[in-house]
Design an enzyme around this catalytic site. Structure first.
Site, mmCIF file in Angstrom:
data_model
loop_
_atom_site.group_PDB
_atom_site.id
_atom_site.type_symbol
_atom_site.label_atom_id
_atom_site.label_comp_id
_atom_site.label_asym_id
_atom_site.label_seq_id
_atom_site.Cartn_x
_atom_site.Cartn_y
_atom_site.Cartn_z
ATOM 1 N N CYS A 196 0.823 -1.216 0.000
ATOM 2 C CA CYS A 196 0.000 0.000 0.000
ATOM 3 C C CYS A 196 0.855 1.263 0.000
ATOM 4 O O CYS A 196 0.537 2.236 -0.696
ATOM 5 C CB CYS A 196 -0.966 -0.011 1.192
ATOM 6 S SG CYS A 196 -0.195 -0.318 2.797
ATOM 7 N N ASN A 197 1.955 1.264 0.745
ATOM 8 C CA ASN A 197 2.838 2.430 0.750
ATOM 9 C C ASN A 197 3.491 2.633 -0.616
ATOM 10 O O ASN A 197 3.571 3.760 -1.124
ATOM 11 C CB ASN A 197 3.934 2.272 1.803
ATOM 12 C CG ASN A 197 3.405 2.348 3.219
ATOM 13 O OD1 ASN A 197 2.291 2.814 3.455
ATOM 14 N ND2 ASN A 197 4.189 1.890 4.172
#
Length: 347
Positions: free
Chosen positions: A155-156
């Site tokens: 996600c990052n």
């Protein structure tokens, strides 16, 4: 006139009780062309899903089964929502019997050697690594549609890559001057019990973590270097903030703000889920909470040549489970946005 019933593809969720599993249930419960045929989780096998997550008690869901009772061939596609390291054994057992969308980090890196360096363990399914497609949908559509194993992004890393990949590909920024300052909500750490994730440890504060060796750096190295056709290394500092969902990345680059904004606007002009705001407008995580959307903003710094690119998404939706469904749609030959039209949650 008789209405013909809609064909719904049978799918399974392995690791159904964790945060990404819950988010998959939330999305797929309203999907017009997919049906949850199996929920799999060894630690919760034999239980009704509503006993673990009462919010879903009104849904007609199958009882959670153990992996030993799971038949992958009865499903056209299986979502693997297991912790890092746990997916390798499961995926290797089912990959030849069903399409797989894996939400862990186990198949994201093209190099087995790089995986073992970054994750500190031997890869248990190295033969599948070459068959896996990186699941950043807007950049790998054709490959995803033809793949039987798709590895969803971190996600990052997804948050930063949406801001950076078009700029690196177009060579409108200095490749050796990229800094990513990122703030993320606590659900990104998963649902397992840990003292550091207790409310009293997280609330009323903000702290950086993994400041020198965050594992998502491996994805930045891989994808940005491919885009540039030369090694690219970013400076990356993630921070944990006291909110459940959402990621905000502030990306510092060297270039011309107007050119950078035009480059992003052109690249994403036809994208259903990525919006580039007017030059100078700044997005926030609440703008995308609970949705499969990415918002990008561009602003010039007071220092000449320094530009700030802002990227926000919901880590559980566009950063994980929503991205997984978007990829599954492509793999099953469905409209890419099927089941993903949910609006952001307000307030």
């Amino acid at each position: 006139m008789q209405v013909q019933p809609v064909t719904r593809h049978k799918v399974a969720i392995v690791g159904a009780s964790g945060y990404t599993g819950v988010e998959l249930v939330r999305i797929l419960a309203n999907h017009p062309y997919m049906k949850i045929a199996s929920l799999v989780g060894d630690s919760s096998a034999g239980q009704q899903y509503a006993a673990i997550h009462p919010a879903f008690q009104f849904l007609d869901l199958p009882q959670i089964s153990s992996f030993g009772d799971f038949d992958p061939e009865a499903h056209e596609l299986t979502f693997c929502a297991l912790p890092h390291g746990a997916s390798q054994r499961i995926v290797s057992a089912i990959a030849n019997r069903t399409r797989v969308v894996d939400l862990s980090a186990d198949f994201r890196l093209r190099s087995v050697e790089q995986y073992e360096i970054w994750y500190g363990r031997k890869h248990q399914a190295a033969e599948l690594q070459a068959k896996a497609c990186y699941g950043l949908t807007e950049f790998y559509r054709t490959e995803i549609a033809g793949s039987r194993l798709v590895a969803c992004t971190g996600c990052n890393s997804a948050t930063g890559l949406y801001a950076l990949l078009p700029l690196v590909q177009a060579r409108v920024i200095k490749l050796d001057r990229i800094t990513i300052d990122l703030k993320t909500g606590v659900s990104g750490a998963g649902r397992s019990a840990r003292v550091a994730m207790l409310h009293a440890e997280i609330s009323e504060g903000c702290r950086p973590y993994s400041v020198s060796r965050h594992r998502h750096l491996a994805e930045f190295d891989q994808e940005l270097s491919i885009a540039a056709d030369e090694p690219v290394r970013v400076v990356f500092t993630p921070h944990l903030v006291p909110q459940n969902r959402g990621i905000l990345a502030t990306v510092y680059v060297i270039g011309d703000a107007s050119q950078i904004h035009r480059t992003l606007a052109r690249r994403y002009a036809d994208e259903r889920f990525v919006s580039v705001l007017p030059l100078g407008d700044i997005p926030g995580t609440r703008d995308v909470r609970g949705s499969n959307r990415v918002h990008l903003g561009v602003a010039a710094d007071r220092n000449p040549g320094v530009v700030k690119v802002f990227s926000v998404l919901d880590n559980l939706t566009k950063g994980s489970s929503g991205q997984a469904v978007q990829n599954a749609n492509l793999m099953l030959g469905l409209d890419e946005d099927a089941g993903l039209g949910m609006l952001p949650l307000l307030p």
